[in-house]
Write a protein that holds these residues in place. Structure first.
Motif, PDB file in Angstrom:
ATOM      1  N   ASN A   2    -111.008   5.698  79.599  1.00 48.01           N
ATOM      2  CA  ASN A   2    -110.397   4.569  80.305  1.00 48.01           C
ATOM      3  C   ASN A   2    -109.423   3.814  79.400  1.00 48.01           C
ATOM      4  OD1 ASN A   2    -110.093   2.863  82.586  1.00 48.01           O
ATOM      5  ND2 ASN A   2    -111.486   1.380  81.652  1.00 48.01           N
ATOM      6  N   ASN A   3    -109.851   3.515  78.185  1.00 49.89           N
ATOM      7  CA  ASN A   3    -108.972   2.800  77.240  1.00 49.89           C
ATOM      8  C   ASN A   3    -107.743   3.627  76.884  1.00 49.89           C
ATOM      9  OD1 ASN A   3    -110.575   0.492  77.134  1.00 49.89           O
ATOM     10  ND2 ASN A   3    -111.785   1.264  75.422  1.00 49.89           N
ATOM     11  N   TRP A   4    -107.942   4.931  76.672  1.00 48.11           N
ATOM     12  CA  TRP A   4    -106.816   5.810  76.332  1.00 48.11           C
ATOM     13  C   TRP A   4    -105.830   5.879  77.484  1.00 48.11           C
ATOM     14  CZ3 TRP A   4    -104.763   7.457  72.110  1.00 48.11           C
ATOM     15  CH2 TRP A   4    -103.852   8.519  72.128  1.00 48.11           C
ATOM     16  N   ARG A   5    -106.348   5.994  78.710  1.00 51.00           N
ATOM     17  CA  ARG A   5    -105.488   6.050  79.899  1.00 51.00           C
ATOM     18  C   ARG A   5    -104.676   4.763  80.021  1.00 51.00           C
ATOM     19  NH1 ARG A   5    -108.937   8.336  82.673  1.00 51.00           N
ATOM     20  NH2 ARG A   5    -110.160   6.514  83.253  1.00 51.00           N
ATOM     21  N   HIS A   6    -105.322   3.622  79.803  1.00 47.44           N
ATOM     22  CA  HIS A   6    -104.603   2.341  79.873  1.00 47.44           C
ATOM     23  C   HIS A   6    -103.530   2.261  78.786  1.00 47.44           C
ATOM     24  CE1 HIS A   6    -106.718   0.323  83.069  1.00 47.44           C
ATOM     25  NE2 HIS A   6    -107.890   0.613  82.514  1.00 47.44           N
ATOM     26  N   TYR A   7    -103.881   2.665  77.573  1.00 42.10           N
ATOM     27  CA  TYR A   7    -102.919   2.602  76.471  1.00 42.10           C
ATOM     28  C   TYR A   7    -101.724   3.513  76.731  1.00 42.10           C
ATOM     29  CZ  TYR A   7    -100.748   3.346  71.955  1.00 42.10           C
ATOM     30  OH  TYR A   7     -99.831   3.463  70.946  1.00 42.10           O
ATOM     31  N   THR A   8    -102.001   4.758  77.115  1.00 40.57           N
ATOM     32  CA  THR A   8    -100.896   5.702  77.283  1.00 40.57           C
ATOM     33  C   THR A   8    -100.080   5.450  78.548  1.00 40.57           C
ATOM     34  OG1 THR A   8    -102.392   7.333  78.292  1.00 40.57           O
ATOM     35  CG2 THR A   8    -101.965   7.528  75.913  1.00 40.57           C
ATOM     36  N   SER A   9    -100.570   4.592  79.429  1.00 34.17           N
ATOM     37  CA  SER A   9     -99.780   4.253  80.618  1.00 34.17           C
ATOM     38  C   SER A   9     -98.815   3.097  80.348  1.00 34.17           C
ATOM     39  CB  SER A   9    -100.693   3.901  81.789  1.00 34.17           C
ATOM     40  OG  SER A   9    -101.351   2.673  81.551  1.00 34.17           O
ATOM     41  N   THR A  10     -98.902   2.525  79.144  1.00 29.95           N
ATOM     42  CA  THR A  10     -97.968   1.464  78.784  1.00 29.95           C
ATOM     43  C   THR A  10     -96.664   2.082  78.285  1.00 29.95           C
ATOM     44  OG1 THR A  10     -98.734   1.307  76.488  1.00 29.95           O
ATOM     45  CG2 THR A  10     -99.858  -0.075  78.125  1.00 29.95           C
ATOM     46  N   ARG A  11     -95.686   1.250  78.113  1.00 31.24           N
ATOM     47  CA  ARG A  11     -94.405   1.728  77.572  1.00 31.24           C
ATOM     48  C   ARG A  11     -94.574   1.853  76.061  1.00 31.24           C
ATOM     49  NH1 ARG A  11     -89.084  -0.862  76.349  1.00 31.24           N
ATOM     50  NH2 ARG A  11     -87.599   0.827  76.561  1.00 31.24           N
ATOM     51  N   LEU A  12     -94.561   3.077  75.581  1.00 25.54           N
ATOM     52  CA  LEU A  12     -94.771   3.336  74.161  1.00 25.54           C
ATOM     53  C   LEU A  12     -93.433   3.427  73.438  1.00 25.54           C
ATOM     54  CD1 LEU A  12     -97.472   6.149  74.435  1.00 25.54           C
ATOM     55  CD2 LEU A  12     -97.851   3.697  74.137  1.00 25.54           C
ATOM     56  N   VAL A  13     -93.365   2.820  72.274  1.00 25.09           N
ATOM     57  CA  VAL A  13     -92.174   2.969  71.443  1.00 25.09           C
ATOM     58  C   VAL A  13     -92.204   4.382  70.860  1.00 25.09           C
ATOM     59  CG1 VAL A  13     -92.033   0.493  70.950  1.00 25.09           C
ATOM     60  CG2 VAL A  13     -93.263   2.008  69.368  1.00 25.09           C
ATOM     61  N   PRO A  14     -91.082   4.893  70.405  1.00 22.14           N
ATOM     62  CA  PRO A  14     -91.041   6.277  69.913  1.00 22.14           C
ATOM     63  C   PRO A  14     -92.101   6.589  68.843  1.00 22.14           C
ATOM     64  CG  PRO A  14     -88.813   5.475  70.206  1.00 22.14           C
ATOM     65  CD  PRO A  14     -89.733   4.302  70.436  1.00 22.14           C
ATOM     66  N   GLN A  15     -92.332   5.663  67.937  1.00 24.65           N
ATOM     67  CA  GLN A  15     -93.328   5.916  66.891  1.00 24.65           C
ATOM     68  C   GLN A  15     -94.729   6.056  67.502  1.00 24.65           C
ATOM     69  OE1 GLN A  15     -93.801   2.873  63.925  1.00 24.65           O
ATOM     70  NE2 GLN A  15     -94.884   4.241  62.536  1.00 24.65           N
ATOM     71  N   GLU A  16     -95.046   5.236  68.488  1.00 22.99           N
ATOM     72  CA  GLU A  16     -96.342   5.346  69.153  1.00 22.99           C
ATOM     73  C   GLU A  16     -96.462   6.685  69.880  1.00 22.99           C
ATOM     74  OE1 GLU A  16     -97.782   0.972  70.550  1.00 22.99           O
ATOM     75  OE2 GLU A  16     -95.895   1.685  71.419  1.00 22.99           O
ATOM     76  N   GLN A  17     -95.402   7.106  70.538  1.00 24.17           N
ATOM     77  CA  GLN A  17     -95.430   8.383  71.254  1.00 24.17           C
ATOM     78  C   GLN A  17     -95.645   9.536  70.293  1.00 24.17           C
ATOM     79  OE1 GLN A  17     -95.421   8.795  74.748  1.00 24.17           O
ATOM     80  NE2 GLN A  17     -96.201  10.730  73.962  1.00 24.17           N
TER      81      GLN A  17
END
Length: 75
Positions: free
Chosen positions: A22-37
């Motif tokens: 659940n936490n991973w899904r919420h995090y990865t559904s946000t707008r990630l900056v290139p470094q985060e991606q």
């Protein structure tokens, strides 16, 4: 060591898996900056490896195989 029953361990692992997913899904559904991606892309294969280990542990716990559990935790 027997401090936790197999059933309690299975429940704790299953609940934790749900929370992590659940936490991973919420995090990865946000707008990630290139470094985060880039970091997400690096960690995905590691998470898959960890999932296979958790799957194995759950199988051992559900089977009640003490010898396999001892081997799993000492490797």
């Amino acid at each position: 060591s027997g401090a936790v029953t197999n059933a309690a361990a299975v429940k704790a692992i299953t609940d934790s898996r749900g929370n992590i997913a659940n936490n991973w899904r919420h995090y990865t559904s946000t707008r990630l900056v290139p470094q985060e991606q880039q970091l997400v892309n690096k960690v995905l294969p590691l998470m898959q490896t960890a999932e296979r280990g958790v799957d194995r542990l759950l199988t051992i716990l559900q089977a009640g195989d003490k010898a396999a559990l001892d081997a799993f935790v000492t490797r």
